[in-house]
Design a protein around this motif. Structure first.
Motif, PDB file in Angstrom:
ATOM      1  N   LEU A 199       0.893  -1.087   0.001  1.00 51.02           N
ATOM      2  CA  LEU A 199       0.033  -0.025  -0.124  1.00 51.02           C
ATOM      3  C   LEU A 199       0.765   1.237   0.128  1.00 51.02           C
ATOM      4  O   LEU A 199       0.564   2.162  -0.763  1.00 51.02           O
ATOM      5  CB  LEU A 199      -0.999   0.108   1.164  1.00 51.02           C
ATOM      6  CG  LEU A 199      -1.783   1.356   1.500  1.00 51.02           C
ATOM      7  CD1 LEU A 199      -2.532   1.383   0.307  1.00 51.02           C
ATOM      8  CD2 LEU A 199      -2.238   1.211   2.582  1.00 51.02           C
ATOM      9  N   ALA A 200       2.045   1.144   0.879  1.00 48.76           N
ATOM     10  CA  ALA A 200       2.780   2.317   1.000  1.00 48.76           C
ATOM     11  C   ALA A 200       3.431   2.667  -0.459  1.00 48.76           C
ATOM     12  O   ALA A 200       3.444   3.754  -0.874  1.00 48.76           O
ATOM     13  CB  ALA A 200       3.848   2.292   2.016  1.00 48.76           C
ATOM     14  N   ALA A 201       3.818   1.527  -1.178  1.00 51.09           N
ATOM     15  CA  ALA A 201       4.440   1.836  -2.466  1.00 51.09           C
ATOM     16  C   ALA A 201       3.358   2.536  -3.526  1.00 51.09           C
ATOM     17  O   ALA A 201       3.989   3.252  -4.292  1.00 51.09           O
ATOM     18  CB  ALA A 201       5.135   0.510  -3.135  1.00 51.09           C
ATOM     19  N   ASN A 202       2.254   1.821  -3.462  1.00 52.69           N
ATOM     20  CA  ASN A 202       1.234   2.391  -4.405  1.00 52.69           C
ATOM     21  C   ASN A 202       0.988   3.697  -4.179  1.00 52.69           C
ATOM     22  O   ASN A 202       1.034   4.614  -5.217  1.00 52.69           O
ATOM     23  CB  ASN A 202      -0.120   1.536  -4.016  1.00 52.69           C
ATOM     24  CG  ASN A 202      -0.290   0.544  -4.964  1.00 52.69           C
ATOM     25  OD1 ASN A 202      -0.593   0.564  -6.128  1.00 52.69           O
ATOM     26  ND2 ASN A 202      -0.060  -0.787  -4.500  1.00 52.69           N
ATOM     27  N   LEU A 203       0.863   4.292  -2.899  1.00 49.74           N
ATOM     28  CA  LEU A 203       0.671   5.891  -2.811  1.00 49.74           C
ATOM     29  C   LEU A 203       1.842   6.673  -3.209  1.00 49.74           C
ATOM     30  O   LEU A 203       1.693   7.829  -3.593  1.00 49.74           O
ATOM     31  CB  LEU A 203       0.324   5.878  -1.252  1.00 49.74           C
ATOM     32  CG  LEU A 203      -0.700   5.210  -0.597  1.00 49.74           C
ATOM     33  CD1 LEU A 203      -0.893   5.745   0.773  1.00 49.74           C
ATOM     34  CD2 LEU A 203      -2.069   5.685  -1.427  1.00 49.74           C
ATOM     35  N   ILE A 204       3.073   6.123  -2.711  1.00 54.13           N
ATOM     36  CA  ILE A 204       4.247   6.870  -3.292  1.00 54.13           C
ATOM     37  C   ILE A 204       4.428   7.128  -4.758  1.00 54.13           C
ATOM     38  O   ILE A 204       4.640   8.160  -5.132  1.00 54.13           O
ATOM     39  CB  ILE A 204       5.680   6.156  -2.673  1.00 54.13           C
ATOM     40  CG1 ILE A 204       5.599   6.204  -1.298  1.00 54.13           C
ATOM     41  CG2 ILE A 204       6.828   6.522  -3.503  1.00 54.13           C
ATOM     42  CD1 ILE A 204       6.365   5.116  -0.455  1.00 54.13           C
TER      43      ILE A 204
END
Length: 589
Positions: free
Chosen positions: A28-33
């Motif tokens: 999820l963090a990677a997607n938002l980034i």
């Protein structure tokens, strides 16, 4: 063409973010980034992702947050929606309650049951569109944070696949999403506190045949002759069953290494006994495991330089009893990433990165406290106690009741109380902004507040502040509203990305008289349930907004990118209200 002949570019040696942990929280963090236009690499020490077990509850508030990032569609399509929870004793229904309290205002007033492997697959699929893949097996073995310049961290990445060796990666931030035994937490020297109990529970995912009527709900089942079990539906016709083994039983046998003594057949046997007089037949077992009940938390969620952050199980771990693991981890990410991205874009002062710890640590403590109580009740003899714990805390565990506490002594706060009178109001800064039903002025159809926000294709919704202007009856407040909108528009170039929605109790015909003052696309009419949106932001003792002195005022609700209220302003002067909005932003930029 052989795989070895395919020209795959090497991952960059300099990135904005390096994520350790390729589970749902890291993904999820990677997607938002990447949605924010920043660069990322994501590592995981496992050779392959796990396909079964672990987090399979996605609560309503988590779905709201995923929707802000456009990441919810496939999960909702695949998972099973559960609206209520039931408790049974000796085969008889004792109690039935909605899973989400009835006065909650959201599109997602349910629990979504979906396997973690599906959540990971969905997030990885969308991440692949940005040419980012989890690098396996790999991890960070050391971090040098003494560097100066644009990339202050040099991380030594060890690739465990034969022949790959190690490399140095320069980055601005490291996210430790590497689970309860986090190596990143250990490298920071952050202690992991709490306790692990002697209580165990068994879990299995199975295809079953049964004449038990409530298999499509979350059910707590107990009998006089069996242990308490929980069961609920999963995707693709699966059912998950928990067996909560008794504390006293394990106290007597703890020297016998209970975890190794409990077998799959024990879980099946207890499920059959608990469901009597109903029958259950196990057609196929796809997964089973035993877990130890415990609650542990990191003493801090960040490094002193606010360059390394712990998220998810690396920051806090609990039992699966109430399905809080993935949801709390996702809450961490949505709290953290918008702040870091706005810092990198010059839209937020770096000092406010400290609010990640100050806001999320308290939430984690509350999650662990409730989980400890629920797990103890589930392992006891009274199913009613367990159900009472679940019912009492369901607003919080569903995510809607999470509140970030305001500390007047904390200079680094993203919440602002506009006056001492704020305590007299139901809605407070730090609370989730409810997603009330309203009518779109242009469409004339029912919608919800956050769906009325005009989307900016250049800026994701989760990177945008929102101003809800509660205008009451425009016949009384049109001058205030017009002045506020004009002054705020003038300052818009100095503000972080901000959307404005005007909410009015006027009729569509009355709104038409003021079209020249308003952007019609941003106007909604609050005429449902006695203008519930306006009523929510009035004093606690107000039963109605009619004929009240506040009816001449305009309320401005400033909502942070993560959907929590930053401040609530009230007044009868549009210029003053606009100045206060600008003051809020000038304090944080």
């Amino acid at each position: 063409m052989l795989a070895s002949e395919i020209n795959i570019p090497a991952p960059p040696s300099k990135v904005d973010f390096l994520i350790v942990g390729g589970g749902p929280v890291g993904l999820l963090a990677a997607n938002l980034i990447v949605q924010a236009g920043l660069t990322v690499r994501i590592l995981d020490i496992e050779y392959e992702p796990s396909h079964w077990g672990r987090g399979d509850w996605i609560h309503g508030r988590t779905l709201e947050l995923l929707e802000r990032a456009g990441l919810e569609t496939e999960l909702i399509k695949t998972g099973v929606k559960v609206d209520k929870m039931s408790s049974y004793m000796n085969g008889k229904l004792q109690k039935e309650i909605p899973f989400v309290p009835e006065d909650t205002e959201s599109k997602h007033e349910y629990l979504l049951c979906v396997g973690q492997h599906i959540t990971e697959s969905s997030l990885q699929s969308q991440l692949s569109e940005h040419d980012v893949q989890v690098e396996r097996p790999a991890t960070v073995v050391s971090m040098d944070r003494e560097n100066e310049g644009e990339y202050p961290i040099t991380a030594t990445v060890m690739h465990l696949q034969e022949g790959k060796g190690s490399e140095e990666v320069q980055c601005k931030y490291v996210l430790g999403c590497d689970g309860a035994h986090s190596d990143i937490r250990q490298q920071l020297g952050i202690t992991n506190e709490g306790e692990t109990s002697e209580t165990h529970a068994g879990v299995l995912d199975a295809l079953i045949r049964t004449n038990f009527a409530s298999r499509k709900e979350v059910c707590i089942v107990q009998s006089d002759h069996a242990k308490t079990i929980s069961m609920f539906p999963r995707e693709n016709g699966l059912t998950r069953i928990f067996v909560h083994f008794n504390e006293d039983e394990h106290e007597q046998r703890k020297e016998q290494h209970n975890r190794n003594k409990i077998q799959m057949e024990d879980i099946q046997r207890e499920a059959k006994r608990a469901l009597l007089p109903h029958r259950i037949e196990f057609l196929g077992i796809l997964y089973w495991s035993i877990y130890v009940v415990g609650q542990r938390y990191a003493s801090r969620l960040d490094s002193e330089d606010r360059r390394v952050f712990l998220c998810g199980d690396a920051a806090h771990s609990q039992s699966p009893t109430l399905g809080q693991g993935v949801n709390t981890g996702f809450g961490d990410i949505f709290n953290l990433i918008w702040k870091v991205c706005m810092v990198e874009k010059g839209q937020l002062n770096r000092k406010f990165l400290s609010t990640y710890h100050s806001e999320r640590w308290g939430v984690a403590q509350q999650v662990l406290s409730i989980d400890k109580t629920a797990a103890k009740a589930a392992a006891g003899h009274e199913a009613a106690d367990y159900c009472d714990v679940v019912e009492k805390n369901r607003l919080f565990t569903a995510g809607y009741g999470i509140k970030y506490e305001y500390n007047s002594e904390d200079e680094q706060s993203l919440m602002w109380l506009s006056g001492n009178e704020s305590k007299d109001y139901v809605m407070q800064p730090g609370m989730r902004a409810p997603n009330y039903k309203v009518f779109g002025y242009v469409s004339g159809k029912k919608t919800r507040l956050f769906d009325a926000v005009v989307k900016n294709s250049q800026v994701p919704s989760w990177l945008t502040f929102t101003l809800f202007v509660l205008a009451h009856d425009l016949r009384s407040t049109h001058d205030i509203v017009s002045k506020f909108l004009n002054e705020t528009a003038k300052a818009n170039t100095l503000l972080p990305p901000t959307n404005v929605v005007v909410v009015t109790t006027s009729t569509a015909d009355q709104v038409a008289n003021y079209k020249s003052l308003l952007d019609s696309e941003r106007v909604v009419i609050d005429k449902l349930n006695q203008a519930q949106c306006h009523r929510a932001y009035h004093r606690k003792h107000d039963a109605t907004i009619k004929n009240h002195s506040e009816g001449e005022q305009v309320h401005v609700v400033l909502v942070r990118p993560d959907g929590y209220i930053g401040t609530i302003l009230r007044g009868d002067d549009g210029l003053s209200l606009s100045n206060k909005v600008c003051q809020y932003f000038s304090n944080i930029v």
